[in-house]
Write an enzyme that holds these catalytic residues in place. Structure first.
Site, PDB file in Angstrom:
ATOM      1  N   PRO A 265       0.788  -1.233   0.000  1.00  0.00           N
ATOM      2  CA  PRO A 265       0.000   0.000   0.000  1.00  0.00           C
ATOM      3  C   PRO A 265       0.822   1.286   0.000  1.00  0.00           C
ATOM      4  O   PRO A 265       1.831   1.383   0.694  1.00  0.00           O
ATOM      5  CB  PRO A 265      -0.831  -0.097   1.290  1.00  0.00           C
ATOM      6  N   ASN A 266       0.362   2.215  -0.820  1.00  0.00           N
ATOM      7  CA  ASN A 266       0.901   3.573  -0.925  1.00  0.00           C
ATOM      8  C   ASN A 266       2.234   3.666  -1.659  1.00  0.00           C
ATOM      9  O   ASN A 266       2.740   4.772  -1.851  1.00  0.00           O
ATOM     10  CB  ASN A 266       1.019   4.236   0.468  1.00  0.00           C
TER      11      ASN A 266
ATOM     12  N   ARG B 235       4.362  11.201  -1.936  1.00  0.00           N
ATOM     13  CA  ARG B 235       4.224  10.744  -0.552  1.00  0.00           C
ATOM     14  C   ARG B 235       5.468  11.053   0.283  1.00  0.00           C
ATOM     15  O   ARG B 235       6.541  10.513   0.006  1.00  0.00           O
ATOM     16  CB  ARG B 235       4.015   9.234  -0.655  1.00  0.00           C
TER      17      ARG B 235
ATOM     18  N   TYR C  61      10.642   9.217   1.632  1.00  0.00           N
ATOM     19  CA  TYR C  61      10.669   8.230   0.544  1.00  0.00           C
ATOM     20  C   TYR C  61      11.303   8.742  -0.750  1.00  0.00           C
ATOM     21  O   TYR C  61      11.409   7.980  -1.710  1.00  0.00           O
ATOM     22  CB  TYR C  61       9.243   7.726   0.274  1.00  0.00           C
TER      23      TYR C  61
ATOM     24  N   ASN D  37       8.163  -5.473  -0.981  1.00  0.00           N
ATOM     25  CA  ASN D  37       8.066  -4.372  -0.021  1.00  0.00           C
ATOM     26  C   ASN D  37       6.595  -4.339   0.407  1.00  0.00           C
ATOM     27  O   ASN D  37       5.755  -3.763  -0.287  1.00  0.00           O
ATOM     28  CB  ASN D  37       8.473  -3.048  -0.660  1.00  0.00           C
TER      29      ASN D  37
ATOM     30  N   ALA E 275       3.196  -0.823   4.773  1.00  0.00           N
ATOM     31  CA  ALA E 275       2.676  -0.846   6.147  1.00  0.00           C
ATOM     32  C   ALA E 275       2.289  -2.253   6.607  1.00  0.00           C
ATOM     33  O   ALA E 275       2.327  -2.553   7.812  1.00  0.00           O
ATOM     34  CB  ALA E 275       1.490   0.096   6.271  1.00  0.00           C
TER      35      ALA E 275
ATOM     36  N   HIS F  10       4.406  -4.545   9.068  1.00  0.00           N
ATOM     37  CA  HIS F  10       4.363  -4.477  10.528  1.00  0.00           C
ATOM     38  C   HIS F  10       3.087  -5.061  11.141  1.00  0.00           C
ATOM     39  O   HIS F  10       2.932  -5.051  12.353  1.00  0.00           O
ATOM     40  CB  HIS F  10       4.522  -3.013  10.966  1.00  0.00           C
TER      41      HIS F  10
ATOM     42  N   ASP G  56       2.422 -15.736   6.333  1.00  0.00           N
ATOM     43  CA  ASP G  56       1.994 -17.124   6.118  1.00  0.00           C
ATOM     44  C   ASP G  56       1.973 -17.480   4.631  1.00  0.00           C
ATOM     45  O   ASP G  56       2.308 -18.616   4.253  1.00  0.00           O
ATOM     46  CB  ASP G  56       0.608 -17.362   6.730  1.00  0.00           C
TER      47      ASP G  56
ATOM     48  N   GLU H 262      13.184  -8.971   1.226  1.00  0.00           N
ATOM     49  CA  GLU H 262      12.387  -7.834   1.699  1.00  0.00           C
ATOM     50  C   GLU H 262      13.116  -6.525   1.388  1.00  0.00           C
ATOM     51  O   GLU H 262      14.329  -6.433   1.586  1.00  0.00           O
ATOM     52  CB  GLU H 262      12.228  -7.996   3.218  1.00  0.00           C
TER      53      GLU H 262
ATOM     54  N   HIS I  34      12.811  -2.183   1.955  1.00  0.00           N
ATOM     55  CA  HIS I  34      12.171  -0.968   2.436  1.00  0.00           C
ATOM     56  C   HIS I  34      12.967   0.217   1.932  1.00  0.00           C
ATOM     57  O   HIS I  34      14.202   0.231   2.047  1.00  0.00           O
ATOM     58  CB  HIS I  34      12.099  -0.942   3.969  1.00  0.00           C
TER      59      HIS I  34
ATOM     60  N   SER J 235      12.837   3.312   3.037  1.00  0.00           N
ATOM     61  CA  SER J 235      13.341   4.076   4.182  1.00  0.00           C
ATOM     62  C   SER J 235      14.062   3.140   5.155  1.00  0.00           C
ATOM     63  O   SER J 235      13.928   1.915   5.069  1.00  0.00           O
ATOM     64  CB  SER J 235      12.177   4.775   4.904  1.00  0.00           C
TER      65      SER J 235
ATOM     66  N   ARG K  69      13.099   4.402  12.589  1.00  0.00           N
ATOM     67  CA  ARG K  69      11.802   5.102  12.639  1.00  0.00           C
ATOM     68  C   ARG K  69      10.984   4.693  13.874  1.00  0.00           C
ATOM     69  O   ARG K  69      11.536   4.257  14.862  1.00  0.00           O
ATOM     70  CB  ARG K  69      11.065   4.875  11.313  1.00  0.00           C
TER      71      ARG K  69
ATOM     72  N   ARG L  71       7.128   0.413  13.750  1.00  0.00           N
ATOM     73  CA  ARG L  71       7.728  -0.130  12.510  1.00  0.00           C
ATOM     74  C   ARG L  71       8.873  -1.112  12.810  1.00  0.00           C
ATOM     75  O   ARG L  71       9.544  -1.579  11.901  1.00  0.00           O
ATOM     76  CB  ARG L  71       8.264   1.009  11.635  1.00  0.00           C
TER      77      ARG L  71
HETATM   78  C1  DQA Z   1       8.157   1.176   3.816  1.00  0.00           C
HETATM   79  C2  DQA Z   1       8.261   1.374   5.337  1.00  0.00           C
HETATM   80  C3  DQA Z   1       6.924   1.089   6.008  1.00  0.00           C
HETATM   81  O1  DQA Z   1       7.040   1.271   7.421  1.00  0.00           O
HETATM   82  C4  DQA Z   1       5.871   2.039   5.491  1.00  0.00           C
HETATM   83  O2  DQA Z   1       4.614   1.756   6.058  1.00  0.00           O
HETATM   84  C5  DQA Z   1       5.790   2.059   4.002  1.00  0.00           C
HETATM   85  C6  DQA Z   1       7.020   1.987   3.215  1.00  0.00           C
HETATM   86  C7  DQA Z   1       9.449   1.575   3.104  1.00  0.00           C
HETATM   87  O3  DQA Z   1       9.582   1.194   1.931  1.00  0.00           O
HETATM   88  O4  DQA Z   1      10.292   2.269   3.659  1.00  0.00           O
HETATM   89  O5  DQA Z   1       4.727   2.220   3.438  1.00  0.00           O
HETATM   90  O6  DQA Z   1       7.936  -0.199   3.573  1.00  0.00           O
END
Ligand code: DQA
Length: 144
Positions: free
Chosen positions: A9-10, A17, A22, A73, A76, A79, A86, A97, A99, A101, A106, A110
């Site tokens: 998401p996002n 954003r 980011y 990635n 959110a 977390h 699963d 994985e 991220h 950021s 943070r 997180r």
């Molecule tokens: C994120 C870090 C997450 O905590 C956050 O909710 C995101 C982006 C990152 O790519 O840094 O949406 O996964």
């Protein structure tokens, strides 16, 4: 070799954003970086982004038997989502994985990564470069 790159998401809002966290590059740029990296490495790639937890679970399940590895990635959902953890465990594909950021630096909420518990490696705080590193790592891992 075929990889699936999943963004949660996002991530489609990159650029707009919270650019201080980011960066200014958008999702189009992220997709271009992934496609160009994979092309240069002779890897087939599929990109997938969703804002919905169950849709991400469905996509991970559908990857079984179709791809060799996953870059994820979960944003959110990292977390919160035991369902994504699963699903990764269920398909048992090597997953890395990413991220954008540095989540470790943070907020307290997180600090846990459920998805990370099913991943062989995590890249964080490298911006979009983390996706390139993840692809290269998976290629190396799968070539062994
Ligand atoms: C994120 C870090 C997450 O905590 C956050 O909710 C995101 C982006 C990152 O790519 O840094 O949406 O996964």
């Amino acid at each position: 070799m075929k990889l699936l790159v999943i963004n949660g998401p996002n991530i489609n809002m990159l650029g707009l954003r919270e650019p201080a966290i980011y960066g200014h590059e958008n999702y189009e740029t992220l997709q271009k970086l992934v496609r160009e990296t994979c092309q240069a490495e002779g890897i087939e790639v599929e990109l997938f982004q969703s804002n919905h937890e169950g849709v991400i679970v469905d996509r991970i399940q559908a990857a079984y038997g179709c791809v060799d590895g996953i870059v994820i990635n979960p944003a959110a959902y990292t977390h919160t989502s035991i369902a994504i953890l699963d699903a990764l465990k269920a398909v048992a594909l090597p997953a890395v994985e990413v991220h954008i950021s540095d989540v470790k630096a943070r907020e307290a909420f997180r600090q846990i990564s459920y998805a990370g518990m099913a991943c062989i490696k995590t890249y964080m705080g490298l911006g979009l470069e983390g996706y390139r590193q993840a692809i290269l790592y998976l290629k190396e891992y799968l070539s062994k």
